[in-house]
Write an enzyme that holds these catalytic residues in place. Structure first.
Site, PDB file in Angstrom:
ATOM      1  N   HIS A 109       1.817  -2.201  -6.086  1.00  0.00           N
ATOM      2  CA  HIS A 109       0.572  -1.750  -5.469  1.00  0.00           C
ATOM      3  C   HIS A 109       0.545  -2.016  -3.952  1.00  0.00           C
ATOM      4  O   HIS A 109       0.503  -1.094  -3.148  1.00  0.00           O
ATOM      5  CB  HIS A 109      -0.626  -2.500  -6.082  1.00  0.00           C
TER       6      HIS A 109
HETATM    7  O1  RIB Z   1      -5.254  -3.703  -8.922  1.00  0.00           O
HETATM    8  C1  RIB Z   1      -4.116  -4.117  -8.202  1.00  0.00           C
HETATM    9  C2  RIB Z   1      -4.522  -5.001  -7.062  1.00  0.00           C
HETATM   10  O2  RIB Z   1      -5.194  -6.162  -7.562  1.00  0.00           O
HETATM   11  C3  RIB Z   1      -3.320  -5.533  -6.272  1.00  0.00           C
HETATM   12  O3  RIB Z   1      -3.687  -5.752  -4.944  1.00  0.00           O
HETATM   13  C4  RIB Z   1      -3.046  -6.835  -6.947  1.00  0.00           C
HETATM   14  O4  RIB Z   1      -2.367  -7.764  -6.080  1.00  0.00           O
HETATM   15  C5  RIB Z   1      -4.433  -7.320  -7.228  1.00  0.00           C
HETATM   16  O5  RIB Z   1      -4.951  -7.909  -6.032  1.00  0.00           O
END
Ligand code: RIB
Ligand code: CA
Length: 313
Positions: free
Chosen positions: A243
């Protein structure tokens, strides 16, 4: 072209860690003015510790790390140990940090940096709940005009939620903060699950991290080995979705990403859909576009970039 000056606001988190490594491995494109920790994946004392662990892993104990808000604006903190482990960086065995945490509060650092740097030259890169960013914007409304861009990881539309049926974790933890940011009139780029779920660390890609043989490459492989369990079990994914590295990769090679500038608003009242990002992707409302919502990427180009840069550390 001089490197872009950025502040990384983060809740490490294995994927945050890889995003930070990518930024620190790319000094020609990115100058990290500081890293601000926020409560999210794990409580603040751990995210502030983990941010320093990652800086030392990158050989950068000089980076200034600040602790920020330890809870959302108006809700209890929800954490994600079920995804990231109890330390938030489960997977590799990494030494406790020896570099100091800065005395100033993260919000003060964000405000003062934006006030002291030339207007329009600092990009904010939130990788966790938006509590620090929203608090800074509320405490110092004058900084909104000074922010070059906000490139954040959060939200979901076609991909729907990963913490509830409708909400992505970062937005769900602090919907009010996200609403403040979305209404800030700052130039915003959003990396939602719609694109990050296409950035999967398949086994060949994980093997390529490990084959680098350096501490950062092996740690990235071990982090994603751990972090992939949740998504493999839930979605049957071919690997961990990276992500947060989508944010720092965008600063280096924006052309490998694509999306639309649309209206994006956040659900802040309904318990059923709390934290949902409602993206008017098809333009069916008269609500003004306020963010570039990224929906796709060239995943091979993304991993080629990431692997090459990790190899530099
Ligand atoms: O949903 C994914 C996000 O939530 C990413 O940034 C992960 O590190 C958590 O913070
Ligand atoms: Ca994160």
């Amino acid at each position: 072209m001089p490197p872009r000056k950025i502040i990384i606001d983060t809740d490490p988190g294995q994927d945050d860690a890889v995003a930070i490594l990518l930024a620190l491995a790319s000094p020609d494109e990115i100058e990290v003015l500081g890293i601000t920790a926020v409560a999210g994946n794990v409580p603040l004392h751990l995210t502030a510790k983990n941010a320093r662990i990652v800086c030392e892993l990158a050989g950068r104990p000089d980076v200034k790390v600040y602790a920020g808000c330890d809870r959302p604006l108006d809700r209890e903190l929800v954490t994600a140990e079920h995804v990231h482990g109890k330390t938030g960086l489960d997977g590799p065995v990494l030494p406790d940090p020896t570099m100091p945490l800065q005395d100033a509060h993260a919000v003060e650092f964000i405000i003062e940096t934006l006030r002291n740097e030339p207007g329009g030259t600092v990009t904010l890169c939130p990788l966790g709940p938006l509590t620090n960013i929203a608090t800074a914007l509320t405490r110092a409304p004058d900084i909104a005009d000074k922010i070059q861009q906000i490139v954040l990881m959060g939200g979901a539309y076609f991909e729907v939620g990963n913490i509830t049926p409708t909400a992505e974790f970062n937005i769900y933890v602090d919907p009010k903060a996200a609403d403040i940011v979305m209404k800030s009139a700052v130039d915003i780029v959003i990396m939602p699950l719609d694109v990050t779920h296409k950035a999967l660390v398949t086994k060949p890609r994980n093997d390529a991290f490990r084959a680098l043989g350096n501490a950062a490459g092996v740690a990235a492989a071990e982090m994603t080995d751990f972090f992939e369990r949740f998504d493999k079990e839930k979605y049957g994914s071919a690997g961990a979705p990276l992500h947060d590295p989508c944010v720092t990769a965008y600063l280096i090679r924006s052309e490998i990403f694509s999306g639309r500038t649309v209206n994006v608003e956040v659900e802040t009242t309904s318990n059923l859909t709390m934290g949902m990002t409602v993206a008017d992707w098809w333009g069916v409302t008269d609500r003004a576009p306020n963010a570039t919502f990224i929906g796709d990427l060239d995943a091979d180009a993304f991993f080629d970039l990431l692997t090459e840069r990790l190899g530099r550390l």
